[in-house]
Write an enzyme that holds these catalytic residues in place. Structure first.
Site, PDB file in Angstrom:
ATOM      1  N   CYS A 218       0.880  -1.292  -0.132  1.00  0.00           N
ATOM      2  CA  CYS A 218      -0.090   0.089   0.012  1.00  0.00           C
ATOM      3  C   CYS A 218       0.896   1.340  -0.052  1.00  0.00           C
ATOM      4  CB  CYS A 218      -0.915  -0.134   1.316  1.00  0.00           C
ATOM      5  SG  CYS A 218      -2.275  -1.219   0.972  1.00  0.00           S
ATOM      6  N   CYS A 391      13.343   9.164  -7.401  1.00  0.00           N
ATOM      7  CA  CYS A 391      12.121   8.664  -6.994  1.00  0.00           C
ATOM      8  C   CYS A 391      11.695   8.825  -5.802  1.00  0.00           C
ATOM      9  CB  CYS A 391      11.968   7.430  -7.569  1.00  0.00           C
ATOM     10  SG  CYS A 391      12.665   6.280  -6.505  1.00  0.00           S
TER      11      CYS A 391
END
Length: 438
Positions: A218, A391
């Site tokens: 998640c 990132c």
């Protein structure tokens, strides 16, 4: 969720009882009648022919071990407590964080930083004080799992990592306990019951773990809060059906939920594998193992950290900050998906999503090469021009570095490509505390 030994104890907060070492509880007695208040409380399910007084008495004598008090475990435990399950064991070593609250509905803002197991237990006692709620503030590991699983009648796997799934499955098989397992990610979820009435176990279906770099959780992939709520509620339903004697439909089938389409599908499961390593006719797994080593990844629902590059191909956020301070000419490439770039970004970054780089998208590559050529100073044409890749966490950036190192475009010249360790979340933690974390 894996490891060994209890987590650090926390002080009292928001009226929560002080943590204590919880011994393995004795079995619950099977009672013969309900009290007047119990009849009033459970009247709506007592009148169901499938439940009745006998089913309610079975519930009151049933104990359920909930592994993980997060997005799945919260709705599951909430409905089990409300239904009158006799005892709930709540296993979680983590603490309540702000990013949990959109889906972990038992926790509150006032309990941020508090043990999830204790937070859940306190909330459940307010729902039904007759239910015994036993918090276990520990990281479930091979030293603790089998002893705990043996003390409960049904186990619900609400974890969010592969090593814990194998750990809980193997413990349930060795202890002879049914396992109700679910998962939820993005807008999808699935549910199955393992090791029940001749059905397969988790290892029967997945004898080998997936490569760690292919696993998304998640924190990496996101999840709409209501999706684990739906799957956790369905888990609770199957636990209640098993506990009351109704049985379950999902010991030989898997339920697949697509939230975007609003669609449920049933996939028929293969029967128990007689050659399964743990539940087969001649099992090779007869004791719990080191599941982090088996899976090649950490037993945590936190974002995984990959290591695909050598140390000289990476820079820390502190080193990159010094590059900015020294005004070194370079190009910073942000390889996150557009949806994450919309959340936050460094102003100097060039946007080139990893998915486009992996596809060798011509437009994306040409645009990136053009930006590098524009940034390169004429005096440095014979030197390797520095390109840094960022990132969210420093995982996708490493994959992108390997792709960019193979770039061969006319006019590009020599380039030195490195990634920024820890990504933008490390930047927020170590360099700029005002930078958004997500």
């Amino acid at each position: 969720m894996a490891g060994a030994g209890p987590a650090a104890r926390l002080p009292e907060a928001d009226g929560l009882p002080a943590p204590e070492e919880n011994p393995i509880p004795p079995p619950l007695p099977l009672r013969t009648e309900l009290s007047r208040l119990e009849i009033q409380r459970y009247s709506r399910q007592l009148v169901l022919p499938e439940t009745g007084v006998r089913g309610q008495l079975r519930l009151s004598a049933c104990s359920v071990l909930v592994v993980g008090c997060g997005g799945l475990g919260c709705p599951l435990a909430q409905y089990l407590a409300a239904a009158g399950v006799g005892r709930l064991g709540l296993v979680d070593h983590d603490v309540v964080e702000l990013s949990n609250l959109h889906r972990q509905v038992l926790h509150r803002e006032s309990r941020l930083g508090t043990s999830k197991a204790r937070s859940a237990a306190a909330a459940l006692r307010e729902i039904n004080s007759a239910v015994q709620c036993v918090p276990y503030e520990l990281a479930l590991g091979r030293d603790t799992a089998l002893q705990l699983v043996r003390a409960y009648d049904v186990v619900a796997d609400c974890s969010d990592n592969v090593p814990t799934r194998y750990l809980v499955n193997d413990a349930c098989v060795l202890a002879g306990k049914p396992l109700v397992s679910a998962s939820a990610l993005r807008l999808e979820g699935q549910l199955a019951v393992y090791g029940y009435r001749g059905g397969p176990c988790y290892r029967c279906l997945f004898p080998k773990p997936p490569p760690p770099e292919t696993v998304t959780n998640c924190a990496d992939g996101g999840v709409l809060g209501v999706v684990p709520g739906i799957l956790g509620s369905l888990q609770a339903l199957e636990v209640l059906k098993i506990a009351t004697g109704m049985g379950t439909s999902f010991h030989q089938a898997m339920l697949i939920f697509d939230a975007l389409e609003g669609r449920f599908r049933h996939i028929k499961l293969r029967p128990r594998n007689p050659d399964c390593a743990v539940c087969g006719d001649n099992p090779s797994v007869t004791a719990l193992q080191d599941y982090e080593q088996f899976c090649g990844s950490s037993a945590t629902d936190k974002c995984r950290m990959l290591c695909l590059l050598s140390s000289d191909e990476r820079v820390s956020v502190e080193e990159y900050k010094q590059i900015l301070d020294d005004k070194v000419h370079h190009v910073l490439v942000d390889v996150r998906p557009l949806v994450e770039v919309d959340i936050c970004r460094l102003p100097q970054a060039v946007f080139a999503p990893l998915s486009k780089l992996q596809e060798k998208d011509e437009g994306c590559l040409k645009s990136l090469v053009q930006r590098i050529c524009e940034a390169r100073q004429p005096s440095s044409e014979n030197k390797a021009f520095p390109v840094y890749v960022v990132c969210k966490l420093g995982n996708d950036s490493q994959k992108a570095v390997k792709i960019l190192q193979g770039l061969s475009y006319q006019g590009l010249g020599l380039i030195s490509v490195k990634d920024i360790k820890g990504g933008l979340m490390a930047w927020a933690n170590k360099i700029n505390p005002e930078f958004p974390q997500y």
